[in-house]
Write a protein that holds these residues in place. Structure first.
Motif, PDB file in Angstrom:
ATOM      1  N   GLU A  50     -43.637   7.576 -13.363  1.00 27.78           N
ATOM      2  CA  GLU A  50     -42.211   7.812 -13.119  1.00 27.78           C
ATOM      3  C   GLU A  50     -41.440   6.519 -13.309  1.00 27.78           C
ATOM      4  N   ALA A  51     -40.216   6.628 -13.835  1.00 29.79           N
ATOM      5  CA  ALA A  51     -39.393   5.422 -14.031  1.00 29.79           C
ATOM      6  C   ALA A  51     -37.922   5.790 -13.879  1.00 29.79           C
ATOM      7  N   ALA A  52     -37.129   4.745 -13.599  1.00 32.39           N
ATOM      8  CA  ALA A  52     -35.712   4.959 -13.313  1.00 32.39           C
ATOM      9  C   ALA A  52     -34.892   5.058 -14.597  1.00 32.39           C
ATOM     10  N   VAL A  53     -33.883   5.952 -14.566  1.00 35.99           N
ATOM     11  CA  VAL A  53     -32.955   6.082 -15.690  1.00 35.99           C
ATOM     12  C   VAL A  53     -31.610   6.540 -15.134  1.00 35.99           C
ATOM     13  N   GLY A  54     -30.551   6.327 -15.890  1.00 38.33           N
ATOM     14  CA  GLY A  54     -29.233   6.772 -15.444  1.00 38.33           C
ATOM     15  C   GLY A  54     -28.670   5.825 -14.383  1.00 38.33           C
ATOM     16  N   TRP A  55     -27.924   6.381 -13.437  1.00 38.50           N
ATOM     17  CA  TRP A  55     -27.410   5.528 -12.358  1.00 38.50           C
ATOM     18  C   TRP A  55     -28.566   4.937 -11.564  1.00 38.50           C
ATOM     19  N   ALA A  56     -29.651   5.687 -11.471  1.00 43.36           N
ATOM     20  CA  ALA A  56     -30.846   5.161 -10.790  1.00 43.36           C
ATOM     21  C   ALA A  56     -31.344   3.909 -11.511  1.00 43.36           C
ATOM     22  N   GLY A  57     -31.225   3.877 -12.839  1.00 43.30           N
ATOM     23  CA  GLY A  57     -31.610   2.701 -13.625  1.00 43.30           C
ATOM     24  C   GLY A  57     -30.644   1.552 -13.395  1.00 43.30           C
ATOM     25  N   ILE A  58     -29.351   1.878 -13.351  1.00 49.08           N
ATOM     26  CA  ILE A  58     -28.336   0.845 -13.103  1.00 49.08           C
ATOM     27  C   ILE A  58     -28.564   0.229 -11.727  1.00 49.08           C
ATOM     28  N   ASP A  59     -28.841   1.084 -10.734  1.00 51.25           N
ATOM     29  CA  ASP A  59     -29.078   0.574  -9.378  1.00 51.25           C
ATOM     30  C   ASP A  59     -30.351  -0.276  -9.308  1.00 51.25           C
ATOM     31  N   ALA A  60     -31.385   0.145 -10.042  1.00 47.35           N
ATOM     32  CA  ALA A  60     -32.672  -0.552  -9.935  1.00 47.35           C
ATOM     33  C   ALA A  60     -32.728  -1.805 -10.804  1.00 47.35           C
ATOM     34  N   ALA A  61     -32.117  -1.743 -12.001  1.00 48.20           N
ATOM     35  CA  ALA A  61     -32.326  -2.852 -12.947  1.00 48.20           C
ATOM     36  C   ALA A  61     -31.074  -3.218 -13.730  1.00 48.20           C
ATOM     37  N   GLY A  62     -29.924  -2.698 -13.311  1.00 50.83           N
ATOM     38  CA  GLY A  62     -28.671  -3.101 -13.930  1.00 50.83           C
ATOM     39  C   GLY A  62     -28.344  -2.411 -15.245  1.00 50.83           C
ATOM     40  N   LYS A  63     -29.198  -1.461 -15.684  1.00 49.25           N
ATOM     41  CA  LYS A  63     -28.960  -0.792 -16.967  1.00 49.25           C
ATOM     42  C   LYS A  63     -29.357   0.671 -16.865  1.00 49.25           C
ATOM     43  N   ALA A  64     -28.611   1.551 -17.566  1.00 47.39           N
ATOM     44  CA  ALA A  64     -28.934   2.984 -17.515  1.00 47.39           C
ATOM     45  C   ALA A  64     -30.310   3.270 -18.125  1.00 47.39           C
ATOM     46  N   LEU A  65     -30.680   2.451 -19.115  1.00 51.85           N
ATOM     47  CA  LEU A  65     -32.032   2.592 -19.664  1.00 51.85           C
ATOM     48  C   LEU A  65     -32.709   1.224 -19.536  1.00 51.85           C
ATOM     49  N   PRO A  66     -33.315   0.949 -18.367  1.00 53.52           N
ATOM     50  CA  PRO A  66     -33.936  -0.363 -18.162  1.00 53.52           C
ATOM     51  C   PRO A  66     -35.031  -0.625 -19.206  1.00 53.52           C
ATOM     52  N   ASP A  67     -35.233  -1.920 -19.529  1.00 58.00           N
ATOM     53  CA  ASP A  67     -36.237  -2.282 -20.543  1.00 58.00           C
ATOM     54  C   ASP A  67     -37.616  -1.727 -20.194  1.00 58.00           C
ATOM     55  N   GLU A  68     -37.926  -1.779 -18.885  1.00 61.21           N
ATOM     56  CA  GLU A  68     -39.243  -1.297 -18.444  1.00 61.21           C
ATOM     57  C   GLU A  68     -39.407   0.190 -18.717  1.00 61.21           C
ATOM     58  N   THR A  69     -38.318   0.936 -18.511  1.00 57.90           N
ATOM     59  CA  THR A  69     -38.361   2.376 -18.741  1.00 57.90           C
ATOM     60  C   THR A  69     -38.549   2.663 -20.234  1.00 57.90           C
ATOM     61  N   LEU A  70     -37.816   1.928 -21.064  1.00 57.37           N
ATOM     62  CA  LEU A  70     -37.944   2.118 -22.506  1.00 57.37           C
ATOM     63  C   LEU A  70     -39.356   1.764 -22.968  1.00 57.37           C
ATOM     64  N   ALA A  71     -39.918   0.688 -22.407  1.00 55.86           N
ATOM     65  CA  ALA A  71     -41.281   0.281 -22.785  1.00 55.86           C
ATOM     66  C   ALA A  71     -42.271   1.383 -22.396  1.00 55.86           C
ATOM     67  N   LEU A  72     -42.070   1.964 -21.208  1.00 58.95           N
ATOM     68  CA  LEU A  72     -42.954   3.055 -20.769  1.00 58.95           C
ATOM     69  C   LEU A  72     -42.864   4.239 -21.743  1.00 58.95           C
ATOM     70  N   CYS A  73     -41.637   4.590 -22.145  1.00 60.09           N
ATOM     71  CA  CYS A  73     -41.454   5.713 -23.074  1.00 60.09           C
ATOM     72  C   CYS A  73     -42.198   5.446 -24.378  1.00 60.09           C
ATOM     73  N   ARG A  74     -42.106   4.202 -24.844  1.00 58.15           N
ATOM     74  CA  ARG A  74     -42.742   3.859 -26.130  1.00 58.15           C
ATOM     75  C   ARG A  74     -44.258   4.020 -26.078  1.00 58.15           C
ATOM     76  N   GLU A  75     -44.834   3.790 -24.890  1.00 60.43           N
ATOM     77  CA  GLU A  75     -46.293   3.940 -24.862  1.00 60.43           C
ATOM     78  C   GLU A  75     -46.736   5.307 -24.320  1.00 60.43           C
ATOM     79  N   SER A  76     -45.789   6.224 -24.167  1.00 60.96           N
ATOM     80  CA  SER A  76     -46.142   7.561 -23.687  1.00 60.96           C
ATOM     81  C   SER A  76     -46.225   8.550 -24.854  1.00 60.96           C
ATOM     82  N   ASP A  77     -46.839   9.714 -24.584  1.00 62.39           N
ATOM     83  CA  ASP A  77     -46.935  10.755 -25.620  1.00 62.39           C
ATOM     84  C   ASP A  77     -45.700  11.645 -25.613  1.00 62.39           C
ATOM     85  N   SER A  78     -45.005  11.698 -24.467  1.00 62.76           N
ATOM     86  CA  SER A  78     -43.774  12.481 -24.413  1.00 62.76           C
ATOM     87  C   SER A  78     -42.973  12.075 -23.179  1.00 62.76           C
TER      88      SER A  78
END
Ligand code: NAD
Length: 377
Positions: A50-78
């Motif tokens: 699970e990873a943060a996105v949206g306002w949850a991403g802004i609250d957690a890491a200052g961005k709607a799509l935090p770098d960590e979340t994007l990195a997780l998506c890149r290494e996932s199958d879906s």
């Protein structure tokens, strides 16, 4: 003699679960519960992060799509996505940083999601939720809108507003499609029809638009590779009317981007509640896996968020679509679809699909609905 034991390695699927805002975390929780039930029964393994996105991403890491979340998506199958956006949060934040654009559009672009699939199913038990008369609903509406998502008028160049010599302004949008773009989305539609009732209605405006003529030519060519599928061509204006007059004639509806945007919302209205409508956006296929982004058709529903009132079915059916389209786990996907139907037949109803006139209906919370569906797997 003791039997030889063959140790089969389990298929493992990596899923990025991005719940987002509003009702997102509540409905995601239920979808993961149902996926775990399917995992136990059908013998595959899910690696869910699970990873943060949206306002949850802004609250957690200052961005709607935090770098960590994007990195997780890149290494996932879906990606299994909830929804993002809270209209009452900080109106001063620039448009391009708002979650709807910074997260959703960015992910669509990043993963080249060119095919949007929106199934619309109205079970006979929920006839009351549909704005059409019961006579028009037949045995229940069941169609799949396949929409091209990256071409056409929304992206074609030039796209500009210019000022003319006489001071008037002129806005220009350009509708562009290439043969390859039409062909790949048509293939998705025909392949989807093979898993359904083997009929494709291709929508165009070939009587007026050059794009429509090419669309019809390419779809006709692709159809030749699918002799088991019947194909029909329909002008978009007629389709808008037929959705209301005789929605049961449609199985798979194939559309370019803008027509699909409009018609998929018209079709969604037939299902009565956004809480029932899943969707899939598919990218390229590599080997046996297709990268996909799966989300409910509705938004974050701030009016009911945090109260255990949301209907989790759209999120749960999105998870079933993920098993079907990304992982080819058709049996498990069908089991989830059937479990949803079983829960509805048993009378479980969240507020959005509840009718006091239905003697069989009992009000369910988000959690109770998820429990009932998981138990029926
Ligand atoms: P919405 O879809 O969130 O809500 C519209 C209505 O449908 C509300 O009455 C809501 O309670 C109901 N509804 C939606 N999903 C439901 C569910 N699962 N169960 C029961 N009822 C449900 O649309 P909106 O109010 O226009 O938008 C709210 C926010 O969501 C906005 O910030 C918008 O930008 C965002 N949004 C995000 C996405 C997405 O992430 N893909 C899509 C649409 C809207």
């Amino acid at each position: 003699m003791p039997k030889l034991r063959h140790r089969m390695s389990k298929q493992t699927y990596k899923i990025a679960a991005l719940a987002g805002d509003g009702i997102g975390p509540e409905v995601m929780r239920e979808a993961l519960k149902v996926l775990r039930a399917a995992e136990g029964k059908f013998g595959f393994q899910l690696e869910v992060t699970e990873a943060a996105v949206g306002w949850a991403g802004i609250d957690a890491a200052g961005k709607a799509l935090p770098d960590e979340t994007l990195a997780l998506c890149r290494e996932s199958d879906s990606i299994l996505f909830g929804s993002v956006g809270l209209p009452d949060r900080d109106p001063t934040i620039p448009k391009e940083e708002r979650p709807e654009r910074a997260a959703l559009l960015a992910l669509r672009k990043e993963f080249g999601l060119f095919a949007n699939l929106r199934p619309v199913r109205l079970p006979a038990e929920l006839a009351h939720a549909c704005p059409l008369k019961v006579e028009r609903q037949g045995d229940g509406i069941d169609m799949l809108v396949v929409r091209e998502l990256t071409g056409g008028m929304y992206f074609g160049q030039p796209k500009t507003t210019e000022t003319l010599e006489d001071g008037q302004q002129r806005a220009i949008d350009t509708m562009v499609y290439t043969t390859n773009e039409i062909e790949r989305i048509a293939r998705v539609a025909f392949q989807s029809a093979q898993l359904r009732r083997q009929h494709v209605t291709s929508i165009d405006k070939a009587n007026v638009l050059e794009n429509g003529v090419l669309w019809r030519e390419v779809v006709t060519k692709v159809a030749a590779d699918f002799p088991d599928i019947t194909v029909e061509h329909m002008f978009v204006d007629n389709a808008a009317m037929q959705f209301l007059l005789r929605p049961t004639q449609f199985d798979v509806v194939l559309c370019e981007n803008m027509f699909g945007d409009i018609l998929s919302d018209e079709a969604a209205a037939l299902a009565g509640s956004l809480g029932m409508l899943p969707s899939a956006s598919l990218g390229a296929t590599s080997g046996e896996r297709t990268f996909g982004f799966y989300e409910p058709a509705g938004g974050t529903a701030p009016d009911i968020a945090g109260q255990d009132l949301a209907n989790p079915i759209a999120q749960i059916l999105s998870a079933a679509m993920m098993l079907r389209h990304s992982f080819n786990e058709t049996e498990a996907a069908a089991a989830i679809d059937t479990a949803v139907a079983t829960a509805i037949t048993a009378g479980h109803r969240t507020g959005d699909i509840f009718s006091p006139e239905d003697p069989n209906a009992k009000k369910a919370t988000t959690t109770q609905m998820g429990d009932a569906i998981a138990a029926a797997i």
